[in-house]
Motif scaffolding. Structure first.
Motif, PDB file in Angstrom:
ATOM      1  N   GLY A   1       0.802  -1.221   0.000  1.00  0.00           N
ATOM      2  CA  GLY A   1       0.000   0.000   0.000  1.00  0.00           C
ATOM      3  C   GLY A   1       0.828   1.260   0.000  1.00  0.00           C
ATOM      4  O   GLY A   1       0.714   2.095   0.913  1.00  0.00           O
ATOM      5  N   TYR A   2       1.700   1.405  -0.992  1.00  0.00           N
ATOM      6  CA  TYR A   2       2.537   2.599  -1.085  1.00  0.00           C
ATOM      7  C   TYR A   2       1.668   3.839  -1.295  1.00  0.00           C
ATOM      8  O   TYR A   2       0.792   3.863  -2.160  1.00  0.00           O
ATOM      9  CB  TYR A   2       3.523   2.456  -2.254  1.00  0.00           C
ATOM     10  N   THR A   3       1.915   4.854  -0.503  1.00  0.00           N
ATOM     11  CA  THR A   3       1.182   6.113  -0.616  1.00  0.00           C
ATOM     12  C   THR A   3       2.133   7.214  -1.052  1.00  0.00           C
ATOM     13  O   THR A   3       3.248   7.328  -0.532  1.00  0.00           O
ATOM     14  CB  THR A   3       0.559   6.514   0.751  1.00  0.00           C
ATOM     15  N   GLN A   4       1.704   7.998  -2.021  1.00  0.00           N
ATOM     16  CA  GLN A   4       2.563   9.066  -2.532  1.00  0.00           C
ATOM     17  C   GLN A   4       2.926  10.029  -1.405  1.00  0.00           C
ATOM     18  O   GLN A   4       2.053  10.586  -0.739  1.00  0.00           O
ATOM     19  CB  GLN A   4       1.861   9.821  -3.658  1.00  0.00           C
ATOM     20  N   PRO A   5       4.218  10.262  -1.158  1.00  0.00           N
ATOM     21  CA  PRO A   5       4.624  11.156  -0.064  1.00  0.00           C
ATOM     22  C   PRO A   5       4.275  12.616  -0.376  1.00  0.00           C
ATOM     23  O   PRO A   5       4.049  12.993  -1.533  1.00  0.00           O
ATOM     24  CB  PRO A   5       6.141  10.977   0.012  1.00  0.00           C
ATOM     25  N   ILE A   6       4.283  13.410   0.676  1.00  0.00           N
ATOM     26  CA  ILE A   6       4.025  14.848   0.540  1.00  0.00           C
ATOM     27  C   ILE A   6       5.346  15.582   0.717  1.00  0.00           C
ATOM     28  O   ILE A   6       6.129  15.287   1.623  1.00  0.00           O
ATOM     29  CB  ILE A   6       3.024  15.318   1.620  1.00  0.00           C
ATOM     30  N   GLN A   7       5.607  16.548  -0.159  1.00  0.00           N
ATOM     31  CA  GLN A   7       6.868  17.276  -0.078  1.00  0.00           C
ATOM     32  C   GLN A   7       7.014  17.976   1.267  1.00  0.00           C
ATOM     33  O   GLN A   7       6.042  18.486   1.837  1.00  0.00           O
ATOM     34  CB  GLN A   7       6.970  18.305  -1.211  1.00  0.00           C
ATOM     35  N   ARG A   8       8.232  18.028   1.745  1.00  0.00           N
ATOM     36  CA  ARG A   8       8.530  18.529   3.080  1.00  0.00           C
ATOM     37  C   ARG A   8       8.475  20.054   3.135  1.00  0.00           C
ATOM     38  O   ARG A   8       8.998  20.752   2.262  1.00  0.00           O
ATOM     39  CB  ARG A   8       9.926  18.063   3.505  1.00  0.00           C
ATOM     40  N   THR A   9       7.876  20.558   4.182  1.00  0.00           N
ATOM     41  CA  THR A   9       7.899  21.997   4.464  1.00  0.00           C
ATOM     42  C   THR A   9       8.396  22.259   5.887  1.00  0.00           C
ATOM     43  O   THR A   9       8.290  23.372   6.395  1.00  0.00           O
ATOM     44  CB  THR A   9       6.486  22.599   4.316  1.00  0.00           C
ATOM     45  N   ASP A  10       8.929  21.200   6.506  1.00  0.00           N
ATOM     46  CA  ASP A  10       9.294  21.271   7.932  1.00  0.00           C
ATOM     47  C   ASP A  10      10.780  21.033   8.171  1.00  0.00           C
ATOM     48  O   ASP A  10      11.185  20.456   9.176  1.00  0.00           O
ATOM     49  CB  ASP A  10       8.491  20.224   8.704  1.00  0.00           C
ATOM     50  N   VAL A  11      11.592  21.486   7.247  1.00  0.00           N
ATOM     51  CA  VAL A  11      13.038  21.259   7.377  1.00  0.00           C
ATOM     52  C   VAL A  11      13.638  22.356   8.253  1.00  0.00           C
ATOM     53  O   VAL A  11      13.574  23.536   7.904  1.00  0.00           O
ATOM     54  CB  VAL A  11      13.721  21.248   6.000  1.00  0.00           C
ATOM     55  N   LYS A  12      14.238  21.970   9.356  1.00  0.00           N
ATOM     56  CA  LYS A  12      14.805  22.957  10.268  1.00  0.00           C
ATOM     57  C   LYS A  12      16.179  23.399   9.776  1.00  0.00           C
ATOM     58  O   LYS A  12      17.066  22.582   9.550  1.00  0.00           O
ATOM     59  CB  LYS A  12      14.932  22.376  11.677  1.00  0.00           C
ATOM     60  N   VAL A  13      16.332  24.709   9.585  1.00  0.00           N
ATOM     61  CA  VAL A  13      17.632  25.273   9.221  1.00  0.00           C
ATOM     62  C   VAL A  13      18.059  26.228  10.332  1.00  0.00           C
ATOM     63  O   VAL A  13      17.232  26.752  11.080  1.00  0.00           O
ATOM     64  CB  VAL A  13      17.562  26.012   7.866  1.00  0.00           C
ATOM     65  N   LEU A  14      19.372  26.464  10.422  1.00  0.00           N
ATOM     66  CA  LEU A  14      19.917  27.184  11.580  1.00  0.00           C
ATOM     67  C   LEU A  14      20.292  28.631  11.292  1.00  0.00           C
ATOM     68  O   LEU A  14      20.693  29.359  12.195  1.00  0.00           O
ATOM     69  CB  LEU A  14      21.140  26.423  12.110  1.00  0.00           C
ATOM     70  N   GLY A  15      20.197  29.061  10.037  1.00  0.00           N
ATOM     71  CA  GLY A  15      20.405  30.460   9.704  1.00  0.00           C
ATOM     72  C   GLY A  15      21.788  30.981  10.056  1.00  0.00           C
ATOM     73  O   GLY A  15      22.799  30.295   9.879  1.00  0.00           O
ATOM     74  N   LYS A  16      21.830  32.219  10.560  1.00  0.00           N
ATOM     75  CA  LYS A  16      23.111  32.902  10.804  1.00  0.00           C
ATOM     76  C   LYS A  16      23.999  32.170  11.796  1.00  0.00           C
ATOM     77  O   LYS A  16      25.230  32.279  11.729  1.00  0.00           O
ATOM     78  CB  LYS A  16      22.849  34.324  11.286  1.00  0.00           C
TER      79      LYS A  16
ATOM     80  N   GLY B   1      20.391  27.588   5.203  1.00  0.00           N
ATOM     81  CA  GLY B   1      19.070  28.130   4.866  1.00  0.00           C
ATOM     82  C   GLY B   1      19.129  29.614   4.589  1.00  0.00           C
ATOM     83  O   GLY B   1      18.121  30.317   4.716  1.00  0.00           O
ATOM     84  N   GLY B   2      20.334  30.114   4.215  1.00  0.00           N
ATOM     85  CA  GLY B   2      20.496  31.543   3.979  1.00  0.00           C
ATOM     86  C   GLY B   2      20.880  32.265   5.251  1.00  0.00           C
ATOM     87  O   GLY B   2      21.256  31.647   6.256  1.00  0.00           O
ATOM     88  N   ASP B   3      20.769  33.593   5.235  1.00  0.00           N
ATOM     89  CA  ASP B   3      21.179  34.374   6.412  1.00  0.00           C
ATOM     90  C   ASP B   3      19.991  34.723   7.291  1.00  0.00           C
ATOM     91  O   ASP B   3      19.842  35.863   7.754  1.00  0.00           O
ATOM     92  CB  ASP B   3      21.933  35.630   5.980  1.00  0.00           C
ATOM     93  N   LEU B   4      19.133  33.732   7.518  1.00  0.00           N
ATOM     94  CA  LEU B   4      17.991  33.936   8.409  1.00  0.00           C
ATOM     95  C   LEU B   4      18.495  34.281   9.810  1.00  0.00           C
ATOM     96  O   LEU B   4      19.534  33.778  10.254  1.00  0.00           O
ATOM     97  CB  LEU B   4      17.130  32.662   8.452  1.00  0.00           C
TER      98      LEU B   4
END
Length: 801
Positions: free
Chosen positions: A703-718, A754-757
Motif C-alpha cells: 500500500g505505497y502512498t505518494q509522499p508529501i513534499q517537506r515543508t518542515d526542514v529545520k535550518v539554523l540560519g546565521k 538556509g540563507g542568512d535567516l
C-alpha cells in the motif's frame, strides 16, 4: 540438512588467510584466525623483557599479519569496525576452539606435507559434520584427504578463493574422492548468496579451471611478445579495456600480482600436465628466468616489467623493461590503426570481429592470440570441466575478463573462429565440429530471458543453472523494452515493475537520461506498480554531463543552464515524490548526480562494492541536483532534543565539502548517504536487480502512498552560517584550501544554513532547492570553476586551483 554458518576458523594468517578472514567478517560471520607461534623473540620483545610464554608473543604472527592486511590498500574489509568480528589465536593454545565453528578453512603454505600436518592436528579437535576445506591453487585435493576419517573426507573439499578475495569473485569448489554432494551444493549456494561469489565446481586437475586457462593465456603472451618482436607497452595496449580486460592489461597485472606467484603456478603446470598439447608453453622464457634471479618481481620489489623512479623535483617517472636488453627505458607510446576502428564501437563484443580483421600488427596479434586460446579451451573439455560455461565464468570472475573464451568465439562466429584457427595451424576439439554438425551454430543462446549453453554430452542447448535468482538485462533488453532513447532503455521486469537502464557514455546523466527517467515514471504511474534504476555498466553513474554544463557556462547561456539544473532537480524530486515506489540499485562509482539520484529514491539496494559520494567540489560547484538540499534535510532529521545541532549539520557539510566517497556501501552509512533501517546492501551483483525488484514490488503491495513534499526542514540560519564562515577562513589561512575552495564552501554553507535567516526556522525543500540552484549557477560564472570543468573533461581528474 540445513546448515548455518555463524562462525568459521581460518587456519593461516598470511596474505590470503587474513584477507579471507576479513571477507567473512564483511558478511557478519564470527571468525577465529589462527597461526603458528614464533620460535624466538624479536628485538622489541627482548627489550620489554617478554618471554616465549607470554600471550602477546605467542600471538604475534597472527596479529601482525591481520593488522598488515587491515592497513593494506585496497582494503580487504568493508568497514574497519568489522574487524572486531575477528578473534586471533595460535595453533597450540587455541586449536581446541575449532570444535565450536561451522567451517574450517585451511590457508597455510602450499606444501602438501605441511597441509597434512595441519589436518592431523585439526582432526583431533574438529566436531564431526563440520565443513573443512583447503584454499589451494593447485595441490590435488585427493592427496590432502588421504588417510583421513570417513567423516572428514565426506565434509572435505578444496575452496579456491582468488586474491584479493573481496574484489575477485571467482570461488572454485573442488571435490575430493569422497566429498558429499550435499557439501558441494551447500558451498556452491553459500558462495553465490552470502560471499557474493561466482561459484564454479571444478575438477581436481592441476590449477583447476581459472589458473589453468589464465596462466596459459599469460604464458602464451610471454612467448608471443618475443616471436612478434613486440614491446610490453604494445601488448598492454592490445590486452586492456579494448577487449574488455582491466586497465592494467597483462604486464602491469603481473607486476601487481607478483611475478613469483605466476611462476609458481606456471612451474607447477609444466611439471604436472605432461600430456597437455601446449605443455612446452608453460616453460618459462629466458627473460622471466632473469627477472626471477634479479628479484624483479613487480610491485612488491619496486620493479618488474615496469619500474617507478623518483625525479629530482620529487615527481614520479615510470619506466618499462626492454625485453631484448633487459634494461629499463622510457615508456614508448603504442598505437595501432586497427584500434582506431573500434573507438566508435561501445559494446566490447562487437569489437572482436573488427580486431581479428585488422591489417596491421594488432590484427595479426589478435588472430594468433584468439586462435591459440580457442583451441586450448576446446581441448580442456572434458579434462578440467564438462561444461563450457564454467570456463567462461572462471575467466570473467577470476581474471576480470568481460567475456570468456567461448563468448569471444561466439562474438566472432564459431565457424569463422574455426577457420581462423586452421589458418594459424590449430585444430578445435572434435566436439566443436560435432556441435556444428548437430545444427548448433553458437555456444550460447538466449530464450525467454535465460541463457542456454551447448551441452556436449546431450548435444543440445541447455539452460545455464542458477539463473532463477538473476535478471540479466542483456537477455531481456530487446524483448522487454517499453521505451528507449539515446540515454536509457526502460525494460518491463514483470510483476508491474519497470527498470531504467542508463546507456549513455560512462552512464553520465544528461538531458536524454533525465527524459528517460521522467518517461519511465510517467509509464509506471499510469500502468505499472514500481520503478527500479539499475544497469550493468562498469559504473552506476559518474555524475551529471559536465560537458553540457561547461559548454552552456562558456557560452554564458545562463537561462538555459538554469532550466537544465531545475530539470535535474525536478526529476530527482519525482524520484522521491511520485505515486509509485522507486528503488535505486547503485554499484561501483556512483558519483555526483548518480549519488543524488540514489539520495532521492524511496529505497537504495546497493551492491557492497559501491563507491558513492557528492564530488562536485572537484569541478568547482556544489551539488546542484538536490544533493545539497537533501544533505541539509538529512542533517535536520538527525537533530535531537538537547543535541548540538550545529555539529550534526557540520558533519553533513563536510561530507560534501571534502568530496567524501565511500570505499564500500557500508561506509556510506557513516555519511548518512545510505540510511540505516531503509537502505540495504547486497553481496552478489548478479542478484542485485532481482532483489531491487522484490523491494519495489513489496512496497507497492504493502500500500505505497505518494509522499508529501517537506515543508518542515529545520535550518539554523546565521548561527550556522557564521560558524561555517569562520571555519573556511581558518582553513584558507592555514593554506589547507585555495581561495576558490573557500568561495565554493561558503556558497554551500549559505545553502545548508538556509540563507542568512536571523535564527532557526522551518523551510520547505523547494526553498532549499532554489538556494542550491542559485549558488550552483553563480559558481558556473567563475573563471576558476570553468578551469576545473575543463580540466576534468580533458584529464579525467580534479584540478585544485
Amino acid at each position: 540438512m540445513k546448515r548455518n554458518i555463524k562462525k568459521v576458523a581460518v587456519i593461516g594468517s598470511g596474505i590470503m588467510g587474513s584477507a579471507i578472514a576479513c571477507h567473512f567478517a564483511n558478511i557478519g560471520v564470527e571468525v577465529l584466525l589462527l597461526d603458528i607461534i614464533p620460535r624466538e623473540l624479536n628485538d622489541k620483545e627482548k627489550k620489554k623483557g617478554l618471554s616465549l610464554e607470554d600471550k602477546v608473543v605467542r600471538n604475534r604472527i597472527v596479529n601482525q599479519d591481520l593488522q598488515a592486511s587491515l592497513k593494506s590498500k585496497p582494503s580487504p574489509i568493508y568497514h574497519q569496525k568489522f574487524a572486531s568480528r575477528i578473534t586471533t589465536g595460535n595453533l597450540e593454545d587455541d586449536i581446541h576452539k575449532v570444535s565450536e565453528v561451522d567451517w574450517i578453512l585451511e590457508v597455510v603454505v602450499e606444501r602438501l606435507d605441511i597441509k597434512k600436518q595441519v589436518f592431523d592436528n585439526l582432526e583431533k579437535h574438529r566436531t564431526p559434520g563440520t565443513l573443512i576445506t583447503s584454499n589451494t591453487s593447485g595441490i590435488p585435493i585427493k592427496f590432502m584427504s588421504e588417510g583421513r576419517s570417513d567423516d572428514f573426507q565426506k565434509h572435505f573439499c578444496g575452496t579456491h578463493f582468488f586474491n584479493p578475495p573481496r574484489y575477485l569473485r571467482l570461488f572454485e569448489i573442488i571435490p575430493g574422492p569422497k566429498t558429499s554432494p550435499e557439501v558441494l551444493d551447500f558451498l556452491n549456494g553459500y558462495g553465490e548468496k552470502f560471499l557474493g561469489k561466482k561459484s564454479v565446481v571444478a575438477k581436481d586437475t592441476p590449477a583447476f579451471i581459472g589458473n589453468r586457462v589464465g596462466i596459459f593465456s599469460i604464458m602464451s603472451l610471454f612467448h608471443m611478445v618475443k616471436d612478434m618482436d613486440m614491446t610490453i607497452e604494445e601488448v598492454d595496449k592490445l590486452t586492456g579495456p579494448v577487449i574488455g580486460r582491466q586497465k592494467s592489461a597483462t604486464f602491469r597485472t603481473v607486476d601487481v600480482v607478483g611475478l613469483d606467484t605466476l611462476v609458481h603456478v606456471a612451474n607447477g603446470l609444466y611439471e604436472n600436465v605432461p600430456d597437455d598439447e601446449q605443455h612446452d608453453l608453460f616453460k618459462l622464457p629466458g627473460f622471466i628466468d632473469t627477472m626471477i634471479e634479479n628479484k624483479w618481481l613487480g610491485s612488491k620489489t619496486g620493479q618488474g616489467f615496469y619500474k617507478k623512479e623518483k625525479n629530482k623535483d620529487g615527481s614520479s617517472n615510470i619506466k618499462s623493461l626492454d625485453l631484448d636488453t633487459l634494461e629499463y627505458r622510457e615508456r614508448k607510446s603504442a598505437s595501432f590503426s586497427t584500434l582506431e576502428l573500434t573507438k566508435t564501437i561501445d559494446k566490447v563484443a562487437d569489437r572482436f570481429e573488427v580486431l581479428i580483421n585488422g591489417k596491421d600488427k594488432a590484427g595479426e596479434f589478435y588472430r594468433k592470440n584468439f586462435s591459440a586460446l580457442f583451441a586450448y579451451v576446446s581441448n580442456r573439455i572434458p579434462e578440467i570441466s564438462d561444461d563450457l560455461y564454467k570456463i567462461d565464468d572462471a575467466m570473467q570472475a577470476g581474471f576480470g575478463w568481460e567475456h570468456g573464451p567461448f563468448q569471444i568465439w561466439d562474438a566472432i562466429g564459431v565457424e569463422k573462429g574455426i577457420k581462423l584457427m586452421k589458418e594459424q595451424g590449430y585444430e578445435p576439439a572434435s566436439w566443436v565440429n560435432e556441435m556444428i554438425d548437430s545444427g548448433s551454430k553458437s555456444f550460447y543462446s538466449v530464450k525467454n530471458g535465460n541463457t542456454y549453453y551447448y551441452d556436449i554430452p546431450k548435444k543440445e542447448q541447455v539452460k545455464v543453472p542458477g539463473q532463477d535468482a538473476f535478471i540479466i538485462l542483456d537477455n531481456i533488453r530487446e524483448s522487454k523494452e517499453v521505451f528507449k532513447n539515446s540515454g536509457v532503455v526502460v525494460e518491463d521486469l514483470g510483476d508491474g515493475i519497470l527498470n531504467v537502464e542508463f546507456r549513455s557514455k560512462m552512464n553520465s546523466i544528461g538531458g536524454d537520461v533525465l527524459d528517460g527517467i521522467n518517461k519511465a515514471i510517467d509509464l509506471a504511474e499510469k500502468e505499472y506498480q514500481g520503478l527500479v534504476v539499475c544497469n550493468d555498466g562498469q559504473n552506476f553513474s559518474v555524475g551529471a554531463n559536465i560537458g553540457m554544463i561547461f559548454m552552456m557556462a562558456v557560452e554564458q547561456e545562463y537561462d538555459e543552464l538554469n532550466m537544465a539544473i531545475k530539470y535535474f532537480q525536478d526529476t530527482m524530486m519525482r524520484m522521491c515524490y511520485s505515486s509509485i515506489p522507486t528503488v535505486s540499485a547503485p554499484h561501483n562509482m556512483t558519483l555526483g548526480g548518480g549519488c543524488e539520484l540514489s539520495l532521492h529514491a524511496d529505497k537504495v539496494v546497493a551492491h557492497a562494492e559501491t563507491y558513492i559520494g557528492l564530488v562536485e567540489f572537484g569541478v568547482g560547484v556544489i551539488p546542484g541536483g538536490g544533493g545539497s538540499k537533501e544533505m541539509t534535510v538529512r542533517a535536520a532529521d538527525t537533530f535531537q532534543k538537547d543535541d548540538v545541532e550545529l555539529n550534526r549539520l557540520r558533519e553533513h557539510f563536510l561530507t560534501i565539502g571534502m568530496a567524501k566517497v565511500s570505499t564500500s556501501a557500508y561506509e556510506a552509512y557513516d555519511t548518512n548517504i545510505l540510511q540505516k533501517g531503509k537502505d540495504i546492501v547486497v553481496m552478489n551483483k548478479d542478484r542485485q536487480l532481482a532483489i531491487a525488484k522484490q523491494h519495489a514490488l513489496l512496497m507497492a503491495q504493502n500500500g505505497y502512498t505518494q509522499p508529501i513534499q517537506r515543508t518542515d526542514v529545520k535550518v539554523l540560519g546565521k548561527q550556522a552560517l557564521g560558524a561555517f564562515y569562520v571555519g573556511t577562513d581558518q582553513m584558507y589561512a592555514g593554506k589547507y584550501i585555495s581561495e576558490h575552495d573557500k568561495k565554493i564552501a561558503n556558497k554551500l554553507a549559505y545553502v545548508m544554513a538556509g540563507g542568512d535567516l536571523s535564527g532557526s526556522s522551518y523551510v520547505s525543500e523547494q526553498y532549499l532547492l532554489d538556494l542550491e540552484r542559485e549558488a550552483f549557477l553563480s559558481l558556473t560564472g567563475e573563471r576558476k570553476t570553468l578551469e576545473r570543468l575543463q580540466h576534468m573533461l580533458k584529464k579525467g581528474k580534479p584540478l585544485r586551483n
